[in-house]
Design a protein around this motif. Structure first.
Motif, mmCIF file in Angstrom:
data_model
loop_
_atom_site.group_PDB
_atom_site.id
_atom_site.type_symbol
_atom_site.label_atom_id
_atom_site.label_comp_id
_atom_site.label_asym_id
_atom_site.label_seq_id
_atom_site.Cartn_x
_atom_site.Cartn_y
_atom_site.Cartn_z
ATOM 1 N N MET A 85 49.046 35.664 33.413
ATOM 2 C CA MET A 85 49.159 36.087 34.774
ATOM 3 C C MET A 85 49.277 37.600 34.770
ATOM 4 S SD MET A 85 52.578 35.469 37.008
ATOM 5 C CE MET A 85 53.552 35.075 35.625
ATOM 6 N N PHE A 86 48.591 38.247 35.703
ATOM 7 C CA PHE A 86 48.706 39.685 35.811
ATOM 8 C C PHE A 86 48.269 40.171 37.178
ATOM 9 C CE2 PHE A 86 44.726 38.607 33.748
ATOM 10 C CZ PHE A 86 43.796 39.257 34.523
ATOM 11 N N CYS A 87 48.749 41.327 37.515
ATOM 12 C CA CYS A 87 48.392 41.979 38.772
ATOM 13 C C CYS A 87 47.891 43.363 38.400
ATOM 14 C CB CYS A 87 49.630 42.061 39.658
ATOM 15 S SG CYS A 87 49.317 42.822 41.243
ATOM 16 N N ILE A 88 46.728 43.736 38.890
ATOM 17 C CA ILE A 88 46.134 45.019 38.523
ATOM 18 C C ILE A 88 45.890 45.843 39.774
ATOM 19 C CG2 ILE A 88 44.123 46.148 37.512
ATOM 20 C CD1 ILE A 88 43.781 43.640 35.792
ATOM 21 N N SER A 89 46.279 47.094 39.706
ATOM 22 C CA SER A 89 46.002 48.031 40.791
ATOM 23 C C SER A 89 45.246 49.201 40.181
ATOM 24 C CB SER A 89 47.320 48.512 41.412
ATOM 25 O OG SER A 89 47.063 49.412 42.448
ATOM 26 N N ILE A 90 44.118 49.537 40.761
ATOM 27 C CA ILE A 90 43.297 50.619 40.218
ATOM 28 C C ILE A 90 43.231 51.751 41.236
ATOM 29 C CG2 ILE A 90 40.992 51.277 39.432
ATOM 30 C CD1 ILE A 90 40.613 48.373 38.536
ATOM 31 N N GLY A 101 41.591 55.607 41.872
ATOM 32 C CA GLY A 101 40.548 56.497 41.384
ATOM 33 C C GLY A 101 39.366 55.728 40.853
ATOM 34 N N LYS A 102 38.629 56.363 39.963
ATOM 35 C CA LYS A 102 37.380 55.763 39.464
ATOM 36 C C LYS A 102 37.470 55.280 38.033
ATOM 37 C CE LYS A 102 34.679 58.545 42.598
ATOM 38 N NZ LYS A 102 33.616 59.478 42.811
ATOM 39 N N GLU A 103 38.626 55.447 37.403
ATOM 40 C CA GLU A 103 38.764 55.035 36.007
ATOM 41 C C GLU A 103 38.860 53.508 35.907
ATOM 42 O OE1 GLU A 103 41.822 55.746 32.321
ATOM 43 O OE2 GLU A 103 41.577 57.330 33.813
ATOM 44 N N ALA A 104 38.061 52.910 35.055
ATOM 45 C CA ALA A 104 38.052 51.460 34.873
ATOM 46 C C ALA A 104 39.324 51.018 34.150
ATOM 47 C CB ALA A 104 36.827 51.042 34.070
ATOM 48 N N PHE A 105 39.798 49.839 34.496
ATOM 49 C CA PHE A 105 40.979 49.282 33.852
ATOM 50 C C PHE A 105 40.596 48.764 32.461
ATOM 51 C CE2 PHE A 105 43.980 45.958 32.790
ATOM 52 C CZ PHE A 105 45.186 46.583 33.058
ATOM 53 N N ASN A 133 41.961 45.500 27.370
ATOM 54 C CA ASN A 133 42.469 45.388 25.999
ATOM 55 C C ASN A 133 43.917 45.849 25.900
ATOM 56 O OD1 ASN A 133 40.080 44.376 24.840
ATOM 57 N ND2 ASN A 133 39.199 46.431 24.907
ATOM 58 N N LYS A 134 44.403 46.569 26.905
ATOM 59 C CA LYS A 134 45.775 47.063 26.891
ATOM 60 C C LYS A 134 46.763 46.095 27.540
ATOM 61 C CE LYS A 134 44.493 51.913 26.820
ATOM 62 N NZ LYS A 134 44.572 53.200 27.518
ATOM 63 N N LEU A 135 46.276 44.973 28.043
ATOM 64 C CA LEU A 135 47.171 44.003 28.659
ATOM 65 C C LEU A 135 48.123 43.417 27.627
ATOM 66 C CD1 LEU A 135 44.913 41.853 31.027
ATOM 67 C CD2 LEU A 135 46.736 43.410 31.674
ATOM 68 N N GLU A 136 49.369 43.260 28.018
ATOM 69 C CA GLU A 136 50.343 42.609 27.151
ATOM 70 C C GLU A 136 50.165 41.098 27.275
ATOM 71 O OE1 GLU A 136 55.157 41.903 26.873
ATOM 72 O OE2 GLU A 136 54.378 43.543 28.094
ATOM 73 N N ARG A 137 49.951 40.429 26.178
ATOM 74 C CA ARG A 137 49.729 38.991 26.190
ATOM 75 C C ARG A 137 51.047 38.277 25.862
ATOM 76 N NH1 ARG A 137 44.838 39.434 27.550
ATOM 77 N NH2 ARG A 137 43.156 40.304 26.349
ATOM 78 N N THR A 138 51.403 37.332 26.714
ATOM 79 C CA THR A 138 52.617 36.555 26.503
ATOM 80 C C THR A 138 52.277 35.073 26.655
ATOM 81 O OG1 THR A 138 53.191 36.739 28.846
ATOM 82 C CG2 THR A 138 54.137 38.389 27.369
ATOM 83 N N PRO A 139 53.038 34.211 26.004
ATOM 84 C CA PRO A 139 52.757 32.773 26.133
ATOM 85 C C PRO A 139 53.087 32.285 27.542
ATOM 86 C CG PRO A 139 54.703 33.146 24.791
ATOM 87 C CD PRO A 139 54.123 34.486 25.088
ATOM 88 N N MET A 140 52.397 31.215 27.967
ATOM 89 C CA MET A 140 52.684 30.620 29.269
ATOM 90 C C MET A 140 54.090 30.059 29.275
ATOM 91 S SD MET A 140 49.142 28.726 30.346
ATOM 92 C CE MET A 140 49.832 28.138 31.871
ATOM 93 N N ARG A 141 54.738 30.171 30.434
ATOM 94 C CA ARG A 141 56.088 29.625 30.589
ATOM 95 C C ARG A 141 56.023 28.313 31.372
ATOM 96 N NH1 ARG A 141 58.820 34.324 33.526
ATOM 97 N NH2 ARG A 141 60.340 32.712 33.993
#
Length: 120
Positions: free
Chosen positions: A1-6, A8-12, A15-23
């Motif tokens: 699960m994640f929420c992304i806010s961008i 400007g013009k820089e792409a997200f 690969n930098k997302l922190e991966r955690t196991p499902m709860r």
């Protein structure tokens, strides 16, 4: 699960997302939910509970209410119709309930402080 806010013009960079196991769903649920608005008691909704009425190929309307057992499906904006994240089986009596607003916030990654702030 994640929420992304961008901004400007820089792409997200995913690969930098922190991966955690499902709860497990139990870690998101409130202990005591009161209020009749959370009970699944409308006949048209009761008839859509998947474990009693599985989808058939010939059905025109294929949406069903899934019972959340271990993990919740993705929550989208269609909660007003057939709650797509699923429903919770009541433990102390026969029946089902919808997720509360607080539970949905928790599932989206917010904590209870965030929820209380938005109420203010």
């Amino acid at each position: 699960m994640f929420c992304i806010s961008i901004f400007g013009k820089e792409a997200f960079d995913f690969n930098k997302l922190e991966r955690t196991p499902m709860r497990h769903i139990s870690g998101f649920l409130e202990n005591k939910v009161t209020g009749s608005q959370y009970l699944v008691n409308v006949p048209s909704m009761l008839s859509r509970i998947e474990e009693f009425n599985p989808v058939k190929e010939t059905d025109k309307y294929k949406r069903r209410l899934s019972v959340i057992e271990d993990y919740c499906w993705t929550i989208t904006e269609r909660q007003d119709r057939c709650p797509n994240a699923g429903i919770i089986r009541l433990k102390d009596k026969v029946g089902y309930r919808y997720l509360t607003e607080r539970e949905v916030w928790r599932l989206m990654g917010f904590d209870d402080r965030d929820f209380e702030l938005i109420l203010e």
